[in-house]
Structure formats: structure tokens, C-alpha cells
Design a protein around this motif. Structure first.
Motif, PDB file in Angstrom:
ATOM      1  N   PHE A  50     -85.635  48.689  44.794  1.00 33.55           N
ATOM      2  CA  PHE A  50     -86.277  47.496  44.228  1.00 33.55           C
ATOM      3  C   PHE A  50     -85.382  46.854  43.173  1.00 33.55           C
ATOM      4  CE2 PHE A  50     -88.886  45.170  41.234  1.00 33.55           C
ATOM      5  CZ  PHE A  50     -89.514  44.295  42.098  1.00 33.55           C
ATOM      6  N   THR A  51     -84.848  47.652  42.262  1.00 30.38           N
ATOM      7  CA  THR A  51     -84.028  47.042  41.199  1.00 30.38           C
ATOM      8  C   THR A  51     -82.736  46.460  41.789  1.00 30.38           C
ATOM      9  OG1 THR A  51     -83.125  49.214  40.657  1.00 30.38           O
ATOM     10  CG2 THR A  51     -84.913  48.414  39.264  1.00 30.38           C
ATOM     11  N   TYR A  52     -82.264  47.052  42.890  1.00 37.56           N
ATOM     12  CA  TYR A  52     -81.083  46.461  43.552  1.00 37.56           C
ATOM     13  C   TYR A  52     -81.450  45.099  44.135  1.00 37.56           C
ATOM     14  CZ  TYR A  52     -76.923  45.966  46.433  1.00 37.56           C
ATOM     15  OH  TYR A  52     -75.766  45.493  46.985  1.00 37.56           O
ATOM     16  N   ALA A  53     -82.637  45.006  44.704  1.00 39.97           N
ATOM     17  CA  ALA A  53     -83.071  43.747  45.311  1.00 39.97           C
ATOM     18  C   ALA A  53     -83.189  42.637  44.269  1.00 39.97           C
ATOM     19  CB  ALA A  53     -84.410  43.939  46.015  1.00 39.97           C
ATOM     20  N   VAL A  54     -83.491  43.006  43.030  1.00 38.18           N
ATOM     21  CA  VAL A  54     -83.642  41.974  41.981  1.00 38.18           C
ATOM     22  C   VAL A  54     -82.539  42.140  40.932  1.00 38.18           C
ATOM     23  CG1 VAL A  54     -86.145  41.732  42.338  1.00 38.18           C
ATOM     24  CG2 VAL A  54     -85.326  43.411  40.679  1.00 38.18           C
ATOM     25  N   GLN A  55     -81.352  42.584  41.368  1.00 38.43           N
ATOM     26  CA  GLN A  55     -80.310  42.973  40.413  1.00 38.43           C
ATOM     27  C   GLN A  55     -79.866  41.834  39.524  1.00 38.43           C
ATOM     28  OE1 GLN A  55     -76.473  43.921  42.295  1.00 38.43           O
ATOM     29  NE2 GLN A  55     -77.382  43.293  44.230  1.00 38.43           N
ATOM     30  N   ASP A  56     -79.965  40.596  39.977  1.00 36.32           N
ATOM     31  CA  ASP A  56     -79.518  39.471  39.147  1.00 36.32           C
ATOM     32  C   ASP A  56     -80.319  39.396  37.855  1.00 36.32           C
ATOM     33  OD1 ASP A  56     -77.883  38.932  41.172  1.00 36.32           O
ATOM     34  OD2 ASP A  56     -79.010  37.208  41.961  1.00 36.32           O
ATOM     35  N   GLU A  57     -81.488  40.003  37.874  1.00 37.47           N
ATOM     36  CA  GLU A  57     -82.371  39.846  36.716  1.00 37.47           C
ATOM     37  C   GLU A  57     -82.207  40.962  35.682  1.00 37.47           C
ATOM     38  OE1 GLU A  57     -86.325  38.726  37.681  1.00 37.47           O
ATOM     39  OE2 GLU A  57     -85.804  38.557  39.802  1.00 37.47           O
ATOM     40  N   GLU A  58     -81.410  41.958  36.033  1.00 35.33           N
ATOM     41  CA  GLU A  58     -81.108  43.046  35.096  1.00 35.33           C
ATOM     42  C   GLU A  58     -82.364  43.663  34.491  1.00 35.33           C
ATOM     43  OE1 GLU A  58     -78.283  41.526  32.331  1.00 35.33           O
ATOM     44  OE2 GLU A  58     -76.759  41.257  33.879  1.00 35.33           O
ATOM     45  N   VAL A  59     -83.340  43.962  35.318  1.00 28.82           N
ATOM     46  CA  VAL A  59     -84.521  44.655  34.796  1.00 28.82           C
ATOM     47  C   VAL A  59     -84.307  46.162  34.924  1.00 28.82           C
ATOM     48  CG1 VAL A  59     -86.231  42.854  35.197  1.00 28.82           C
ATOM     49  CG2 VAL A  59     -85.672  44.448  37.042  1.00 28.82           C
ATOM     50  N   THR A  60     -84.995  46.910  34.092  1.00 31.12           N
ATOM     51  CA  THR A  60     -84.804  48.355  34.113  1.00 31.12           C
ATOM     52  C   THR A  60     -85.749  49.036  35.093  1.00 31.12           C
ATOM     53  OG1 THR A  60     -86.349  48.576  32.309  1.00 31.12           O
ATOM     54  CG2 THR A  60     -84.009  48.485  31.722  1.00 31.12           C
ATOM     55  N   GLY A  61     -86.660  48.286  35.668  1.00 33.44           N
ATOM     56  CA  GLY A  61     -87.559  48.925  36.631  1.00 33.44           C
ATOM     57  C   GLY A  61     -88.634  47.979  37.103  1.00 33.44           C
ATOM     58  N   PHE A  62     -89.414  48.500  38.008  1.00 33.55           N
ATOM     59  CA  PHE A  62     -90.468  47.738  38.683  1.00 33.55           C
ATOM     60  C   PHE A  62     -91.468  47.138  37.700  1.00 33.55           C
ATOM     61  CE2 PHE A  62     -94.666  48.041  40.824  1.00 33.55           C
ATOM     62  CZ  PHE A  62     -94.446  47.154  41.864  1.00 33.55           C
ATOM     63  N   TYR A  63     -91.963  47.960  36.770  1.00 35.42           N
ATOM     64  CA  TYR A  63     -93.002  47.467  35.866  1.00 35.42           C
ATOM     65  C   TYR A  63     -92.465  46.360  34.950  1.00 35.42           C
ATOM     66  CZ  TYR A  63     -96.129  51.191  37.390  1.00 35.42           C
ATOM     67  OH  TYR A  63     -96.935  51.998  38.141  1.00 35.42           O
ATOM     68  N   GLU A  64     -91.182  46.502  34.539  1.00 35.39           N
ATOM     69  CA  GLU A  64     -90.609  45.463  33.681  1.00 35.39           C
ATOM     70  C   GLU A  64     -90.491  44.154  34.458  1.00 35.39           C
ATOM     71  OE1 GLU A  64     -86.754  46.328  31.963  1.00 35.39           O
ATOM     72  OE2 GLU A  64     -86.555  44.221  31.371  1.00 35.39           O
TER      73      GLU A  64
END
Ligand SMILES: C[S@@+](CC[C@H](N)C(=O)[O-])C[C@H]1O[C@@H](n2cnc3c(N)ncnc32)[C@H](O)[C@@H]1O
Length: 522
Positions: free
Chosen positions: A240-254
Motif C-alpha cells: 500500500f505505501t508503495y502504491a502511494v509512495q509519492d505522498e511519503e506516508v508512513t502507513g495506511f492509517y496516516e
């Protein structure tokens, strides 16, 4: 060329295979023991599968008979008689065998290429997302006799292309969702689709599965070859975090918190009763209510001897979300006292939900809301029962042990911890004493009859790098946190694992793990 012998006729041991109706009438006379016809096709495994299909169908019909609401027909448009029943364990048991046997029969007789290609085209998930996001079920509900697809399209927010929507609806109709009328484009609501209305939490769960999880599963194969991801055990380096990597989130909940306008949230935020402040998390919590219904978790209310517990027994739901289980519990067993613990935002939502659903519990102090970060701190001390549903499965082992240690630190010697989760079949069939043994020739794990368990395992993998665990893995996690497993409650799709603080004497597992006899797995 040698002659080809005609296939031997199917013989059904002197009894005709009953139609469902005849069978049901037959079962209506309780004293007559009903006999299942022995089907003989000449192939032992096929006979066995056919017999399983018949017996499990009869079992399912019996459950409908019990409700008095009648047997659903494939194209019924009214609400399904058992969809909102909290405790449908016997139906779940029957459907587990029925689905396992039907699929085993099809995959045995179909050409393998047929099976493989069908499995490779899961397009209906994204069609489902489109339909949910555009509130098609809500539109159709206004027109019980059906609506032309062009009219449906014209009523959608962005006035969808009718031809394309027709193709989408065609696939979903072929898969048992919606119904096409005599004219191809006349689409009617079907009872199963009522759960896709935007006010239904099952719809939130379906959207989570097709949008957020859809992003992750699509990219998952690539992550299995990327060095930082391939062996990662942390939630910030998962599919999941790879799929949204542009956003640099630390995880799903963030990610959820950053996107009140995306995913599940965007589909529903205007529909929900205006109770909540943070749309994305409110919808996540809604989807948790949906999953609670689908997996039949509420059956714990009827399948544990709560009424034998002393007046004022305390029950602390750790990572409660809305606290759906304690809400149902305390309505049925008002002698319990409840504490909900979650992060502050989720707890605010929970408080609003309880205020709307059961305000007297708040007024009388039967329920309390105590913020908690279960990774950093222990829950409220000295409760009789701690309860965690769908928490441990979100975390790889190291984190899960940390959370369990925090709970153990709060427990008094007589406290127990209930972990309510899916429990995977393990390599060793004897390992889990409660694992239902599938009848032959089904796979011992029921194959497709237990599909959701395997899908949930993948769900945890792609969203959190986590997993559903086997019985043995749960026992090991518990031991690492100073907890010993003393009892299991079988709820067919899920199990409740009961732990206590490690004591000198090991628990005695010789008597069915100390199970209360009525709760033993069948
Ligand atoms: C998968 S949901 C399960 C919710 C609920 N137990 C259920 O089964 O419906 C996980 C819950 O854990 C909560 N959570 C996540 N991280 C947390 C933390 N560090 N401390 C406390 N709660 C947390 C989330 O807010 C969410 O409500």
C-alpha cells in the motif's frame, strides 16, 4: 477404431434426487429421519462432492425454515431474511461446505485453463467500486421494477456514459449482483444488492476492499522484487505505501487521515448522518462495522456464557473503533461494564455513535471512553476481560508482541484477554484442536469455503506487511508476551482465543482446551 462405451447411467440408489421443494417438505415432518440419496456416478470423489452439495443445501434450508421468513429465491428483491441476523453460525457452517464442494466440483470437471483464466480476471471488484462510488444501488432502490441503464447513468453525479455503465452492470449481473431484465438494459435491484446502498456499512467495507486494497494488490507483485520491500516487516514498506509512495506516508492509517476526500470517504461522506468530523476515518470505522457483520463476529454475544459472569464484570475493548461488539453485548447483558479504548479521534466518533444508539449507557456510566495508544502504553488496569478484535492482525510479530505486553501489564491475575480473529489452517492438521475438519474429498481447509480467511490474510499483507495467524502462531505470540492460551471459542468463520497471564502451572489442554462443552466445535 474401438467402440466408445456409453457412459453408465447415473443411478440414485432407488430414491430420486429430491427437488429442493420436495426435500424441504420432507424435512418439515420432524419424526421422519430424512435420508440423503446416495448418488453414484461411478467416480467416488464426484459422488462424495454431490452428496456434500445436497446435504449442505438441506442444512442451509433448515436455517431458513427456522426463521419462518421463507427461503430466498435467486431474484428476490426484498431484504434477505438472514442478512441482519447476528448469529447465523449454522448457516455459515452449511455455506462453508456448500461453497467448498461446488467449487471443488467445478474445478475438477472444468478444463484447468477455464479455471485459471477465470481467476485471472477479477474485474468485478473494480466494477463494484464504480457502482458503489456512483451510488447505483441507491438510485435503483427508488425504482423497484427496474430502470433502463441510460436512465441510471443520467442520474449519476457525473452523468456516466450509459453504454459503458451497461457493460459494467452486465458483468455484475452475470456474477449475481443486480439483475438484467428481459430487455438487456433493464436493470433491477436484487436483494443482495441492498447491502450496497451507501447507508449500509457492508458497502463501506466493499469500497475499502476495492479502492484502498485494490491499489495495493495491483502493485503487490512489483514490491516482491524491490529490495527495501521484499523482506520488509514494517508497515511503512508494504504494497500500500508503495502504491502511494509519492505522498511519503508512513502507513495506511496516516494516508487515511491525510485524505478525507479519497477512497471510502469520498464515496460516502455526504450520506452518513452527519455524526462525524473526520470523513475518512468515519468511513474506515463504518467499514469495520461492515466487516463485523459479514464475518459474523456478533455471534460472540450468543455463544459465550456472559450471563454467568458476575454483576459489574468489566470489559475493556482495546482498539475498539466504534465498539460494535461491546455495544451489542451490553444491550443483551446489561450487567457488564464497558470501557472503550482507541486513539482520541476514533474514540470521539465512537462516543457519538453510542450517544445515538444507546445514550442510556453513557448517562448511567455503563460505558466509558478512555483514549489510548496501545503501542506506547498499557490500557486501563485490572479489568476482568480485555478484548481485541482485528488488532493483532494489523501488525508484524514484533509490534504485535509489544501491544500484547502492554495489555498483559494491565491485567490482574484473574483477568483474561480475548483475541477475536481469523485463524489460519496450519501445516499440521492436529495443531489446532478446534479446526473444523472438512469432510472428504474437500481440502482440509474447506478450500473456497474459507476463501475470506485467505483474502483477509492477503489484505493484511498488502496493507500492513502483516498476516492472519495460525493457532500455533497465536499461542507463540501470547507466550512471548507472558500470556497463555487457555480456551478457544469457535465462531465458524473466526475464533476467539482466550488468554490469561502466564501462571506457574500450564493450562490443561487435555479436555478440549478447557472449552465450555456447549461451545466446542462441531
Ligand atoms: C482494524 S480496526 C479494528 C476496530 C475494532 N476493534 C473492530 O474490530 O471493529 C483497528 C483499530 O485500531 C485503532 N488503532 C490503530 N492504532 C492504534 C493505537 N496506536 N492505539 C490505539 N488504537 C489504535 C484504530 O483507530 C482502529 O479503530
Amino acid at each position: 477404431m474401438g467402440s466408445i462405451k456409453p457412459p453408465s447411467p447415473f443411478v440414485s440408489n432407488s430414491i430420486q434426487i429430491p427437488t429442493f421443494l420436495e426435500t424441504f417438505t420432507f424435512m418439515d415432518k420432524p419424526p421422519a429421519p430424512f435420508s440423503i440419496p446416495r448418488i453414484q456416478t461411478g467416480t467416488r470423489e464426484i459422488d462424495a462432492l454431490l452428496n456434500l452439495i445436497i446435504t449442505s443445501t438441506m442444512d442451509a434450508l433448515t436455517e431458513y425454515k427456522k426463521t419462518g421468513a421463507g427461503i430466498p429465491t435467486p431474484y428476490a428483491t426484498e431484504a434477505h431474511p438472514l442478512d441482519n441476523v447476528p448469529d447465523a453460525l449454522d448457516l455459515k457452517r452449511a455455506i462453508r461446505t456448500l461453497e467448498g464442494a461446488c467449487e471443488a466440483l467445478c474445478t475438477t470437471l472444468a478444463q484447468p485453463m477455464h479455471t485459471i483464466i477465470n481467476r485471472s480476471m477479477p474485474f468485478e471488484a473494480q466494477c463494484m467500486r464504480l457502482v458503489i462510488g456512483n451510488h447505483i444501488a441507491d438510485i435503483l432502490e427508488q425504482f423497484p421494477s427496474g430502470l433502463h441503464v441510460a436512465e441510471i447513468a443520467s442520474k449519476t453525479k457525473n452523468r456516466m456514459n450509459p453504454r459503458k455503465l451497461g457493460q459494467v452492470m452486465g458483468l455484475l449481473a452475470a456474477r449475481g449482483c443486480f439483475r438484467e431484465g428481459d430487455i438487456r438494459e433493464l436493470v433491477r435491484q436484487q436483494s443482495s444488492l441492498l447491502v450496497l446502498r451507501s447507508t449500509d456499512p457492508v458497502s463501506a467495507y466493499a469500497h475499502l476492499s476495492t479502492y484502498e486494497s485494490g491499489k495495493a494488490i495491483t502493485i503487490f507483485p512489483e514490491t516482491m522484487a524491490i529490495p527495501e520491500y521484499v523482506d520488509s516487516e514494517t508497515t511503512d514498506k508494504c504494497a500500500f505505501t508503495y502504491a502511494v509512495q509519492d505522498e511519503e506516508v508512513t502507513g495506511f492509517y496516516e494516508w487515511f487521515r491525510k485524505h478525507p476526500d479519497l477512497g471510502v470517504a469520498s464515496a460516502f461522506q455526504r450520506q452518513i448522518r452527519g455524526l462525524f468530523t473526520e470523513p475518512s476515518m468515519q468511513m474506515f470505522d463504518q467499514s469495520m462495522i461492515g466487516i463485523t457483520r459479514v464475518e459474523g463476529s456478533l455471534s460472540i454475544v450468543n455463544n459465550y456464557p456472559w450471563s454467568e459472569l458476575a454483576q459489574g464484570t468489566t470489559f475493556c475493548d482495546v482498539g475498539s473503533g466504534f465498539g460494535t461488539i461491546p455495544l451489542a453485548l451490553v444491550k443483551a447483558h446489561p450487567h457488564l461494564k464497558i470501557i472503550l479504548q482507541d486513539l482520541p479521534n476514533s474514540l470521539e466518533q465512537a462516543k457519538k455513535m453510542w450517544n445515538s444508539e444507546y445514550p442510556q449507557a453513557i448517562q448511567s456510566g455503563v460505558v466509558r471512553f478512555e483514549p489510548l495508544d496501545f503501542i506506547a502504553e498499557a490500557p486501563v488496569k485490572d479489568q476482568d476481560i480485555y478484548y481485541m478484535k482485528h488488532i493483532v492482525h494489523n501488525y508484524p510479530d514484533a509490534r504485535a508482541i509489544k501491544i500484547l505486553k502492554n495489555v498483559a501489564a494491565a491485567m490482574k491475575p484473574s483477568s483474561v484477554l480475548f483475541i477475536h480473529e481469523y485463524v489460519m489452517a496450519s501445516q499440521d492438521a492436529h495443531e489446532n484442536p478446534l479446526a473444523a475438519k472438512a469432510p472428504e474429498p474437500l481440502l482440509s481447509n474447506y478450500g473456497s469455503g474459507n476463501l475470506r480467511k485467505y483474502n483477509q490474510d492477503l489484505h493484511m499483507l498488502i496493507l500492513f506487511n502483516a498476516r492472519q495467524r495460525t493457532y500455533e502462531q497465536f499461542r507463540g505470540l501470547g507466550e512471548s508476551a507472558g500470556l497463555e492460551l487457555i480456551e478457544l471459542v469457535d465462531l465458524v468463520e473466526m475464533l476467539v482465543l482466550k488468554f490469561r497471564k502466564m501462571q506457574d502451572a500450564k493450562a490443561d489442554f487435555s479436555d478440549g482446551l478447557g472449552m465450555i462443552p456447549a461451545l466446542r466445535a462441531s
